[in-house]
Motif scaffolding. Structure first.
Motif, PDB file in Angstrom:
ATOM      1  N   LEU A  57       0.820  -1.205   0.000  1.00 16.13           N
ATOM      2  CA  LEU A  57       0.000   0.000   0.000  1.00 16.13           C
ATOM      3  C   LEU A  57       0.855   1.256   0.000  1.00 16.13           C
ATOM      4  O   LEU A  57       1.865   1.335   0.693  1.00 16.13           O
ATOM      5  CB  LEU A  57      -0.927  -0.008   1.221  1.00 16.13           C
ATOM      6  N   ASN A  58       0.441   2.233  -0.780  1.00 13.72           N
ATOM      7  CA  ASN A  58       1.153   3.511  -0.864  1.00 13.72           C
ATOM      8  C   ASN A  58       0.524   4.491   0.119  1.00 13.72           C
ATOM      9  O   ASN A  58      -0.358   5.260  -0.242  1.00 13.72           O
ATOM     10  CB  ASN A  58       1.066   4.079  -2.284  1.00 13.72           C
ATOM     11  N   ILE A  59       0.991   4.445   1.349  1.00  8.93           N
ATOM     12  CA  ILE A  59       0.452   5.329   2.378  1.00  8.93           C
ATOM     13  C   ILE A  59       1.496   6.415   2.633  1.00  8.93           C
ATOM     14  O   ILE A  59       2.605   6.126   3.068  1.00  8.93           O
ATOM     15  CB  ILE A  59       0.135   4.560   3.667  1.00  8.93           C
ATOM     16  N   SER A  60       1.122   7.662   2.360  1.00  8.40           N
ATOM     17  CA  SER A  60       2.059   8.767   2.516  1.00  8.40           C
ATOM     18  C   SER A  60       2.118   9.215   3.977  1.00  8.40           C
ATOM     19  O   SER A  60       1.200   8.964   4.765  1.00  8.40           O
ATOM     20  CB  SER A  60       1.642   9.947   1.637  1.00  8.40           C
ATOM     21  N   ASN A  61       3.192   9.892   4.321  1.00  9.39           N
ATOM     22  CA  ASN A  61       3.326  10.435   5.673  1.00  9.39           C
ATOM     23  C   ASN A  61       2.225  11.442   5.963  1.00  9.39           C
ATOM     24  O   ASN A  61       1.714  11.490   7.085  1.00  9.39           O
ATOM     25  CB  ASN A  61       4.695  11.093   5.853  1.00  9.39           C
ATOM     26  N   GLU A  62       1.852  12.232   4.963  1.00  6.55           N
ATOM     27  CA  GLU A  62       0.784  13.216   5.143  1.00  6.55           C
ATOM     28  C   GLU A  62      -0.534  12.525   5.491  1.00  6.55           C
ATOM     29  O   GLU A  62      -1.286  12.980   6.340  1.00  6.55           O
ATOM     30  CB  GLU A  62       0.603  14.076   3.882  1.00  6.55           C
ATOM     31  N   GLU A  63      -0.793  11.412   4.826  1.00  5.59           N
ATOM     32  CA  GLU A  63      -2.026  10.666   5.095  1.00  5.59           C
ATOM     33  C   GLU A  63      -2.017  10.102   6.514  1.00  5.59           C
ATOM     34  O   GLU A  63      -3.030  10.110   7.201  1.00  5.59           O
ATOM     35  CB  GLU A  63      -2.184   9.545   4.076  1.00  5.59           C
ATOM     36  N   LEU A  64      -0.860   9.617   6.958  1.00  6.16           N
ATOM     37  CA  LEU A  64      -0.747   9.118   8.323  1.00  6.16           C
ATOM     38  C   LEU A  64      -0.996  10.220   9.339  1.00  6.16           C
ATOM     39  O   LEU A  64      -1.693  10.015  10.339  1.00  6.16           O
ATOM     40  CB  LEU A  64       0.632   8.486   8.552  1.00  6.16           C
ATOM     41  N   THR A  67      -4.746  11.158   9.332  1.00  7.41           N
ATOM     42  CA  THR A  67      -5.534  10.119   9.984  1.00  7.41           C
ATOM     43  C   THR A  67      -5.364  10.160  11.490  1.00  7.41           C
ATOM     44  O   THR A  67      -6.338  10.050  12.239  1.00  7.41           O
ATOM     45  CB  THR A  67      -5.137   8.729   9.440  1.00  7.41           C
ATOM     46  N   SER A  68      -4.132  10.344  11.960  1.00  4.59           N
ATOM     47  CA  SER A  68      -3.909  10.390  13.407  1.00  4.59           C
ATOM     48  C   SER A  68      -4.547  11.635  14.014  1.00  4.59           C
ATOM     49  O   SER A  68      -5.104  11.578  15.116  1.00  4.59           O
ATOM     50  CB  SER A  68      -2.422  10.307  13.735  1.00  4.59           C
ATOM     51  N   GLU A  69      -4.505  12.775  13.304  1.00  4.99           N
ATOM     52  CA  GLU A  69      -5.158  13.987  13.806  1.00  4.99           C
ATOM     53  C   GLU A  69      -6.665  13.815  13.873  1.00  4.99           C
ATOM     54  O   GLU A  69      -7.301  14.248  14.835  1.00  4.99           O
ATOM     55  CB  GLU A  69      -4.789  15.187  12.933  1.00  4.99           C
ATOM     56  N   GLN A  74     -11.575  12.889  17.112  1.00  2.00           N
ATOM     57  CA  GLN A  74     -12.752  12.068  17.414  1.00  2.00           C
ATOM     58  C   GLN A  74     -12.732  11.520  18.840  1.00  2.00           C
ATOM     59  O   GLN A  74     -13.782  11.307  19.429  1.00  2.00           O
ATOM     60  CB  GLN A  74     -12.848  10.901  16.433  1.00  2.00           C
ATOM     61  N   ASN A  75     -11.547  11.290  19.380  1.00  2.00           N
ATOM     62  CA  ASN A  75     -11.456  10.604  20.671  1.00  2.00           C
ATOM     63  C   ASN A  75     -10.826  11.429  21.780  1.00  2.00           C
ATOM     64  O   ASN A  75     -10.560  10.907  22.858  1.00  2.00           O
ATOM     65  CB  ASN A  75     -10.659   9.310  20.496  1.00  2.00           C
ATOM     66  N   ALA A  76     -10.615  12.713  21.570  1.00  2.00           N
ATOM     67  CA  ALA A  76      -9.954  13.549  22.570  1.00  2.00           C
ATOM     68  C   ALA A  76     -10.729  13.550  23.882  1.00  2.00           C
ATOM     69  O   ALA A  76     -10.138  13.431  24.965  1.00  2.00           O
ATOM     70  CB  ALA A  76      -9.784  14.967  22.044  1.00  2.00           C
ATOM     71  N   ALA A  77     -12.040  13.673  23.818  1.00  2.00           N
ATOM     72  CA  ALA A  77     -12.844  13.708  25.036  1.00  2.00           C
ATOM     73  C   ALA A  77     -12.781  12.386  25.785  1.00  2.00           C
ATOM     74  O   ALA A  77     -12.773  12.353  27.026  1.00  2.00           O
ATOM     75  CB  ALA A  77     -14.288  14.053  24.697  1.00  2.00           C
TER      76      ALA A  77
END
Length: 85
Positions: A57-64, A67-69, A74-77
């Motif tokens: 899979l071609n997953i770029s650092n920007e995409e990672l 996604t993490s942000e 979504q789960n900060a609370a």
């Protein structure tokens, strides 16, 4: 063997290199874009190890990062991250 012959003939006619490996990568990445799970892609490619599929899979650092942000937003609370920062 006829599949490889077809790829060779395609290359001769178009002067564009196409390999079975390239087609497998394309297949895997198109499925990922269509939101297939990595497990389903792995099964479709016949991989025993999920890491082998991830390597396709071609997953770029920007995409990672994106996604993490998004996951953090979504789960900060849930983890009370606002109080930790």
């Amino acid at each position: 063997m006829s599949f490889y012959t077809m790829l060779r003939r395609l290359q001769e006619k178009t002067q564009i290199e196409v390999t079975s490996h390239m087609l497998r990568r394309y297949f895997a990445n198109e499925r990922r874009k269509n939101r297939w799970s990595q497990e389903l892609i792995s099964q479709a490619l016949g991989h025993r190890n999920l890491q082998t599929t991830i390597n396709y899979l071609n997953i770029s650092n920007e995409e990672l990062v994106e996604t993490s942000e998004e996951l953090f937003r979504q789960n900060a609370a849930l983890y009370m991250a606002d109080k930790l920062l």
